[in-house]
Design a protein around this motif. Structure first.
Motif, short mmCIF file in Angstrom:
data_model
loop_
_atom_site.label_atom_id
_atom_site.label_comp_id
_atom_site.label_asym_id
_atom_site.label_seq_id
_atom_site.Cartn_x
_atom_site.Cartn_y
_atom_site.Cartn_z
N ILE A 24 0.83 -1.21 0.00
CA ILE A 24 0.00 0.00 0.00
C ILE A 24 0.87 1.26 0.00
N LEU A 25 1.83 1.32 0.92
CA LEU A 25 2.58 2.55 1.11
C LEU A 25 3.66 2.76 0.06
N SER A 26 4.20 1.67 -0.47
CA SER A 26 5.23 1.86 -1.49
C SER A 26 4.61 2.25 -2.83
N ASP A 28 3.09 4.83 -3.35
CA ASP A 28 3.38 6.25 -3.50
C ASP A 28 4.88 6.51 -3.64
N HIS A 30 7.22 5.52 -1.54
CA HIS A 30 7.94 5.64 -0.27
C HIS A 30 8.81 4.41 -0.02
N GLY A 112 -6.65 0.84 1.90
CA GLY A 112 -5.36 1.30 1.39
C GLY A 112 -5.35 2.77 1.01
N LYS A 113 -6.39 3.19 0.32
CA LYS A 113 -6.44 4.56 -0.17
C LYS A 113 -6.48 5.55 1.00
N ARG A 116 -3.06 5.65 2.80
CA ARG A 116 -2.05 6.42 2.06
C ARG A 116 -2.30 7.92 2.20
N VAL A 119 -1.32 9.04 5.84
CA VAL A 119 0.14 9.05 6.05
C VAL A 119 0.76 10.26 5.35
N ASN A 120 0.40 10.46 4.08
CA ASN A 120 0.97 11.58 3.33
C ASN A 120 0.60 12.92 3.95
#
Length: 128
Positions: A24-26, A28, A30, A112-113, A116, A119-120
């Motif tokens: 999920i996070l990668s 973007d 990251h 997931g959306k 993300r 976190v951002n």
């Protein structure tokens, strides 16, 4: 998705959830550092300052609450956003999260959306 690549520490004792969070996070761009428990998380934090941390509340050795409260007492890490990950959506969990200084709580099952975005948002708010 313009934006910087951030380093995010993920601590969860369930391999499937760790993998899911990495995916999920990668997405973007990251860099994800995934560890299986609180001890390993603190070892990583001795040497590194990630842009955000996602800590599972229930882990062996040391839970997410405990790691968070330690992180918030370390000057270098104090401003790093900490998101606590939990399956419990109740007042006690929310109060405890506030008490240890967590910046946000993420509930399982994860979207997931939504994750993300949060976190951002937290990282970018700190960068201003």
């Amino acid at each position: 998705m313009g934006g910087m690549a951030y380093t995010i520490l993920v601590a969860d004792d369930e391999p499937a959830i760790r993998t899911m969070l990495e995916v999920i996070l990668s997405a973007d761009g990251h860099d994800i550092v995934a560890v299986p428990d609180g001890k390993t998380a603190l070892e990583f934090l001795k040497e590194h300052t990630p842009d955000a941390m996602l800590l599972d509340v229930k882990m062996p050795f040391m839970d997410g609450f405990e790691i968070c409260s330690r992180v918030k007492r370390i000057k270098r890490l104090r401003d790093t956003p900490v998101l606590l990950l939990t399956g419990f959506d109740d007042d006690q969990t929310r109060d405890h999260a506030k008490l240890v200084g967590a910046d946000d709580i993420v509930y399982k099952p994860l979207s997931g959306k939504n994750l993300r975005g949060r976190v951002n948002q937290l990282i970018e708010a700190r960068r201003r």
